[in-house]
Write a protein that holds these residues in place. Sequence first.
Motif, PDB file in Angstrom:
ATOM      1  N   SER A   3     -79.834 124.406  56.044  1.00 24.16           N
ATOM      2  CA  SER A   3     -80.882 123.415  56.302  1.00 24.16           C
ATOM      3  C   SER A   3     -82.146 123.688  55.498  1.00 24.16           C
ATOM      4  N   LEU A   9     -81.769 122.531  51.976  1.00 21.48           N
ATOM      5  CA  LEU A   9     -81.691 121.077  51.931  1.00 21.48           C
ATOM      6  C   LEU A   9     -83.046 120.448  52.212  1.00 21.48           C
ATOM      7  N   GLU A  10     -83.704 121.031  53.196  1.00 28.09           N
ATOM      8  CA  GLU A  10     -85.015 120.496  53.558  1.00 28.09           C
ATOM      9  C   GLU A  10     -85.943 120.509  52.357  1.00 28.09           C
ATOM     10  N   LEU A  33     -84.979 117.977  49.910  1.00 34.24           N
ATOM     11  CA  LEU A  33     -85.331 116.639  50.378  1.00 34.24           C
ATOM     12  C   LEU A  33     -86.822 116.400  50.223  1.00 34.24           C
ATOM     13  N   GLN A  34     -87.543 117.440  50.539  1.00 35.92           N
ATOM     14  CA  GLN A  34     -89.003 117.320  50.422  1.00 35.92           C
ATOM     15  C   GLN A  34     -89.393 116.947  49.005  1.00 35.92           C
ATOM     16  N   LEU A  92     -87.502 115.700  46.742  1.00 30.20           N
ATOM     17  CA  LEU A  92     -86.949 114.392  46.412  1.00 30.20           C
ATOM     18  C   LEU A  92     -87.874 113.294  46.923  1.00 30.20           C
ATOM     19  N   MET A  93     -88.357 113.531  48.130  1.00 31.57           N
ATOM     20  CA  MET A  93     -89.241 112.534  48.715  1.00 31.57           C
ATOM     21  C   MET A  93     -90.508 112.373  47.892  1.00 31.57           C
ATOM     22  N   VAL A 110     -89.753 110.323  45.011  1.00 33.52           N
ATOM     23  CA  VAL A 110     -89.562 108.914  45.369  1.00 33.52           C
ATOM     24  C   VAL A 110     -90.919 108.235  45.568  1.00 33.52           C
ATOM     25  N   ASP A 111     -91.808 108.982  46.176  1.00 33.84           N
ATOM     26  CA  ASP A 111     -93.156 108.430  46.341  1.00 33.84           C
ATOM     27  C   ASP A 111     -93.780 108.101  44.995  1.00 33.84           C
ATOM     28  N   MET A 168     -92.305 107.529  42.290  1.00 34.71           N
ATOM     29  CA  MET A 168     -91.572 106.404  41.728  1.00 34.71           C
ATOM     30  C   MET A 168     -92.108 105.092  42.296  1.00 34.71           C
ATOM     31  N   SER A 169     -92.286 105.078  43.599  1.00 37.78           N
ATOM     32  CA  SER A 169     -92.788 103.859  44.245  1.00 37.78           C
ATOM     33  C   SER A 169     -94.126 103.469  43.647  1.00 37.78           C
ATOM     34  N   ILE A 228     -93.760 102.012  40.315  1.00 30.53           N
ATOM     35  CA  ILE A 228     -93.199 100.659  40.349  1.00 30.53           C
ATOM     36  C   ILE A 228     -94.277  99.655  40.737  1.00 30.53           C
ATOM     37  N   VAL A 229     -95.059 100.057  41.717  1.00 33.37           N
ATOM     38  CA  VAL A 229     -96.135  99.149  42.125  1.00 33.37           C
ATOM     39  C   VAL A 229     -97.070  98.893  40.951  1.00 33.37           C
ATOM     40  N   TYR A 243     -96.361  99.052  37.849  1.00 29.00           N
ATOM     41  CA  TYR A 243     -95.689  98.208  36.878  1.00 29.00           C
ATOM     42  C   TYR A 243     -95.661  96.759  37.344  1.00 29.00           C
TER      43      TYR A 243
END
Lengths: 333, 944
Positions: free
Chosen positions: A217, A220-221, A224-225, A227-228, A231-232, A234-235, A238-239, A241
């Motif tokens: 865990s 993975l945690e 994931l952290q 990755l998150m 992703v943020d 990236m968001s 995108i906004v 753009y």
Amino acid sequence: MASRKDTPSGKTLDTPVKQIQIEGLVVMKIIKHYQEEGQGSEVVQGVLLGLVVEDRLEITNCFPFPQHTEDDADFDEVQYQMEMMRSLRHVNIDHLHVGWYQSTFYGSFVSRALLDSQFSYQHAIEESVVLIYDPIKTAQGSLCLKAYRLTPKLMEICKEKDFSSEGLKKASVGFEHMFEEVPIVIKNSHLISVLLWELEDKSTAADKHELLNLSSSSHLEKSLQMLMDRVDDMSQDIVKYNNHCRSLSKQQQQKHQYVQRRQQENAQRQSRGEPPLPEEDLSKMFKPPQPPPRMDTLLIASQINTYCQTIKEFTSQNLGKLFMAEALQGPSS
Amino acid sequence: MSRFFAKSDSESEESSSADEITPKATGTTFNKQALLLSDDEEDTKRVVRSAKDKRFEELTNFIKTIRNAMKIRDISKCLEEFEQLCRAFIKSKAIVDKEGVPQFYIRLLADLEDYLNQLWEDKEGKKKMNKNNAKALSTLRQKIRKYNRDFETEIASYKENPEQSAEEEEEKDDIGSGSSSESDDDDGVTAKSFMKKKPQEEEKAAPEASKFLKGAADEESESEDDDESEHWSSDSVGSGSESEDNEGTAASLAVVFLKKTQDGDKQSDRRRDDKKEDRKRRLKKKPTEEEGEEEGEAEEGGWEKVKGGVPLVKEKPKMFAKGTEINTAVVIKKLNEILQARGKKGTDRAAQIELLHSLAGISNENNLGEGILVKIKFNIIASLYDYNPNLAAFMKADMWKKCLDCIDELLDILFNNNNIFIGENIAEDSENLAVSDQPFRVRGCILTLVERMDEEFTKIMQNTDPHSQEYVDNLKDEGRVCGIIDRLLQYLETKGSTEEVCRVYLRRIMHTYYKFDYKAHRRSLGLQGETKSEQDQEESEGEDSAIIMDRLCKFIYAKDRTDRIRTCAILCHIYHHALHSRWYQARDLMLMSHLQDNIQHADPPVQILYNRTMVQLGICAFRQGMIKDAHNALLDIQSSGRAKELLGQGLLMRNMQERNAEQEKIEKRRQVPFHMHINLELLECVYLVSAMLLEIPYMAAHEFDARRRMISKQFHHQLRVGERQPLLGPPESMREHVVAASKAMKMGDWRTCHSFIINEKMNSKVWDLFPETQCVREMLVRKIQEESLRTYLFTYSSVYDSISMETLSEMFELELPTVHSIISKMIINEELMASLDQPTQTVVMHRTEPTSLQNMALQLAEKLGGLVENNERVFDLKQGVYGGYFNRDQKGGYQQKQGYQRGAPDQRGGYQQKQGYQRDQKGGYQQKQNYQRGGYRNQNQSSY
């Protein structure tokens, strides 16, 4: 080895590097370097030495870069590299620069900095590779060392420095096609192989059970952290753009309206026999907004991809382990 | 004094002649004079006057030289001076426009023309003249003819009745002195008589002269300007000298006045008349306001002088004529006269007050009845209030004392005489002041006066340094103020209308609501063990402030028709309840009043009162252990960071752009006096501690929540400040204590938390300020234990499979049932995924809480959903709405999925919903408070 003939930097090889052969020594040195100097998310870097044989890149030695500290800001890296290489040459060690290595923290290595430096390496020395060493995975029992090169497409883009969305689209570079991984072979001398065999023979099973560690865990945690976070980013990109696109289209509309109005007016003037209005520079009046650079987005995407790969790999291994453990437990209970 | 001397130059010869005597004047008079003049108000006005005076001085100087030249028949000099005069006149055009053409100027023009015509006619004289003079004569004659055309009307009117106008008198004086060369014989006589008289009256002359001086000086001290001032000074001189004449004294002014007596034969018989009549006559002649004022002035001057050493009886003749029968009509007339000067620019207010006082004395002596006395008292008090010219200034201590005394006396009279009707609505002419069978009817409103007095008291308190002994001394007057209000209340209860009663009740309430009734408090504590009947008895006999408040407020609720008084009464009532820990009454009243809805429409003082009430309510809730209510009530005041300003307890430092001096003054006037302040540190501490008790368990429960909300931003801010500290020492300030306690509580360490919240330092700083310190501390300890237990369970539940309640009760020193109830509540609220195992008294954890990894995955899913959405938007933009990567249905399906994902976190724990529920519950006044705060702020802003 020193007799190997120089390949001038400008010349393109017919056969790009297909395989990398690493001396055990290099691996050991890299691991040691990290062990001694890197902690946590800190990154260590160094220079790889070796030569190209046909389509195989042989890395025979390496030396680390000193850790940057704030006191010696005027430290000259190039000078240091040259000195090191010269010194190594004196003791008859391979002194040809074939790339560099870098440690990574949970697989986060795809960044602008890496791209830029790898580009300059690959631009200067065609066969250059970057070795990514993941100490955390290694500590879990499986050596993780990967070699990457920039794809020729990306090289071209970098050369042109055109990171707009159109440029990237034209080059049809997706995040999948940014880096190519080159297979690695670790080569040891026969004597060392013998020694390894002997060591393995002697070692008890307990020494190896790290590989079978079921706890997953925390790793993975962490992944994931990260990755998150990506992703943020990236968001956000995108906004950004999105906004750009919107403002662009709005401007287009305005421009269109303006042109139409102009035409109408001119038509009216013509009917009245007046001279048409002078042409004005439309591009000056409607300066298109600065498009956001897309390269970063691409890199983030690539990074996300890498994370996903690592997580996938990790989880598949773990699942295997879990099934195995279940199978072991089953009969006993 | 220097001013006086400076002025005396500009005065006509009379005053300069008086000047000679000044050295003889007694020192005391001068001191007094200086005192009178040392009014800052006058200082400010001096500037204005000097500008005016300078111009007129200039003109008079020219006129003087011209007249001199006329005397010696130096026409060329006349011409020269006349030209200069004209120029000077044009220069002073601005002032002339404002004030009208000065009379002395007109007079000169007329005289000059006459004089020139006379010379012109005199052929012989003309021949004798030298060439220069003859030439100048003709030029001047033409010039003046032309020039006078502009002033034709004035000159005509002047010539028409030189006898009747006061200027005429004056002019005659001037003419007299001017034409003295012509009437040599007369002059000689006067001089002789003057010489004769002087030695005899030497001793008398000195005081008289000084008196006269005083009058003149008074004149000057007024912002009297222009010619009139000049006239009047000489006029007053006239009156002064007249009175002197009466007594047979001949002052140094004799020359002038002897002249005058010869000219103005009409007056000679009247000379014997008393001064008052003289004044009246002049009043008739010139009913301008300035004059009346001037009269008063002149008289004051004269009158005051006498008062210096002479007994009171002697004073009377000054006020009224010796022989006059003093009756009501005369006194009223006199009173009106005095009052006419009220509010005028040049009035000496102190003197006016004195005058009224003496008038009261006179009417008292002559037994004119209570009616007139009441009337005069009203006016005295009114003039006391008027003493300060602007609204911001506060009363001086002696004035204040006088005012209190006066009001007391007035109330005495009203109480002793049942047959006096007072009211604002009694018309001036329907007043009945004379002693008769009918009851007195007096116009005036005692309530207004008392209200004004109360305001003055507030002003005095606002303007006193709260940390000085002076403040304490001033505060002692509060008792008197309350006493007066109480007496008025009694009076009005029998006589006043409901409206007035409401007003006076409100005053009473305003003086009661913020005071903690220690007597009642002690009584209630002491009586707890005793029998009920005794308690009832004591309560009925003692005047509990609560009972008073209740009575007064209920009356207002029932009878008041103006919204404002009721609002204030309700707020005060709530405040009083809250102050005495009657939480439920206070809360219910607050909720019933619906004040939260519309308080933003109230005026700032009411809003300040509202804020004070809200804060008091919050503190009360805290004392009662209603932490959430306390937090909600205080949230708005505290979160703004402007508690000080919102409570009217001080101004925030702000740059001048936001607030100019005028607004600052207004805001200053709104400040609450120091003795009514709510301790801001206490307020903040209560807020932070209640925020801590709410926030720490909440934070522990929602550690993994991606979108958790803060309950209190202020508290988080304090925490962050604490974290930023590079080196953490032992806590010093109250805030640091709370932060340290919060950290301890986060770990479930209630003992440390307790020691941080309740210790010596905090006791002295905060907790000892409560009336029931011990109760509050006990409550606080218990709350800390409970909330620490909750925090502990939230934080460490994942570590336990099961935990014995006994262990928990030992750990947190709580009784088993309490632990049981807390845990049960948590389980019911689905905050804790566990169940209670009754036989073993253990809590068994269900472990249905998502692990951190699962939480993370959920968050990631959510984020990815957002990402995809954003991406689609880009796509939509590119392709238009119709094109699409997904077609519509697919997209919908995708979004549904997203919806599911987003829904998932909600399903996983009831507590998120619960959190929403909490927030709703909070609603009530908090939301409305937002309005209110906005309202006050908006108002502020709009006024900027």
